[in-house]
Design a protein around this motif. Structure first.
Motif, mmCIF file in Angstrom:
data_model
loop_
_atom_site.group_PDB
_atom_site.id
_atom_site.type_symbol
_atom_site.label_atom_id
_atom_site.label_comp_id
_atom_site.label_asym_id
_atom_site.label_seq_id
_atom_site.Cartn_x
_atom_site.Cartn_y
_atom_site.Cartn_z
ATOM 1 N N LEU A 9 83.762 -86.751 27.095
ATOM 2 C CA LEU A 9 82.901 -85.928 27.942
ATOM 3 C C LEU A 9 81.435 -86.093 27.563
ATOM 4 N N PHE A 88 78.083 -81.453 34.406
ATOM 5 C CA PHE A 88 78.017 -81.529 32.947
ATOM 6 C C PHE A 88 76.573 -81.407 32.471
ATOM 7 N N GLN A 91 75.369 -77.958 32.262
ATOM 8 C CA GLN A 91 75.953 -77.208 31.143
ATOM 9 C C GLN A 91 75.116 -77.339 29.868
ATOM 10 N N PRO A 105 86.412 -78.473 25.113
ATOM 11 C CA PRO A 105 86.361 -78.608 26.580
ATOM 12 C C PRO A 105 87.478 -77.824 27.263
ATOM 13 N N GLU A 109 87.176 -79.318 32.744
ATOM 14 C CA GLU A 109 86.220 -80.336 32.303
ATOM 15 C C GLU A 109 86.931 -81.640 31.963
#
Length: 174
Positions: A9, A88, A91, A105, A109
């Motif tokens: 991620l 993302f 965030q 996560p 996500e």
């Protein structure tokens, strides 16, 4: 298990920012602000794209808050970029709670995370007493020659493609 997905991620966010920055020339947009250019150049030099630092987060935020960078992002159909990149990136306002060392996560996500398939991944499972075997194959051109052996003894083929990427340039063409 979810903790193991963190590097992917984080990599999606950092690599996505770099992809957008590099695509500015492709879409004919110049990022004029010196702070944004400095942030973009710093991200180009990042060696470990699997871990956030304060500097990396600040650089991505500086780019994401830049009008020219946003214009490049709006032209994302002309280059390869993950759909959820902007979610993302937004965030990062919560860093380090989101993306920091203790962050785990969410399932949502993880489902939005892009992990490129290389080679052929063979998964076997049973659904209602029916044994199924699924091959996840890399879609890039250089991976396609590895598919042929997967078709021996096949009774059905299911192609899965993202509907949201119908107008995007292929990764290998961008």
């Amino acid at each position: 298990e979810r903790f193991k997905m963190r590097p992917f991620l984080i990599g999606n966010v950092i690599e996505g920012a770099v992809d957008i920055y590099r695509a500015a020339e492709t879409v004919g947009i110049t990022i004029k602000d010196s702070k944004a250019v400095k942030a973009g150049e710093m991200l180009l030099d990042v060696k470990d794209t699997r871990k956030f630092t304060e500097d990396i987060v600040e650089a991505i935020q500086a780019l994401w808050n830049n009008e020219d960078f946003r214009k490049v992002w709006e032209n994302r159909a002309h280059f390869q970029l993950q759909d959820s990149w902007h979610e993302f990136a937004n965030q990062l306002n919560k860093y380090p709670e989101w993306g920091g060392d203790d962050w785990v996560p969410t399932t949502d996500e993880i489902l939005r995370c892009r992990v490129r398939t290389t080679g052929v991944v063979d998964e076997q499972f049973v659904v209602k007493n029916v044994k199924l075997r699924m091959f996840d194959v890399g879609g890039q051109r250089n991976e396609r020659r590895k598919w042929i052996h997967c078709f021996e003894g096949v009774t059905s083929v299911l192609f899965v493609a993202s509907l949201s990427e119908y107008d995007q340039m292929l990764f290998e063409d961008s």
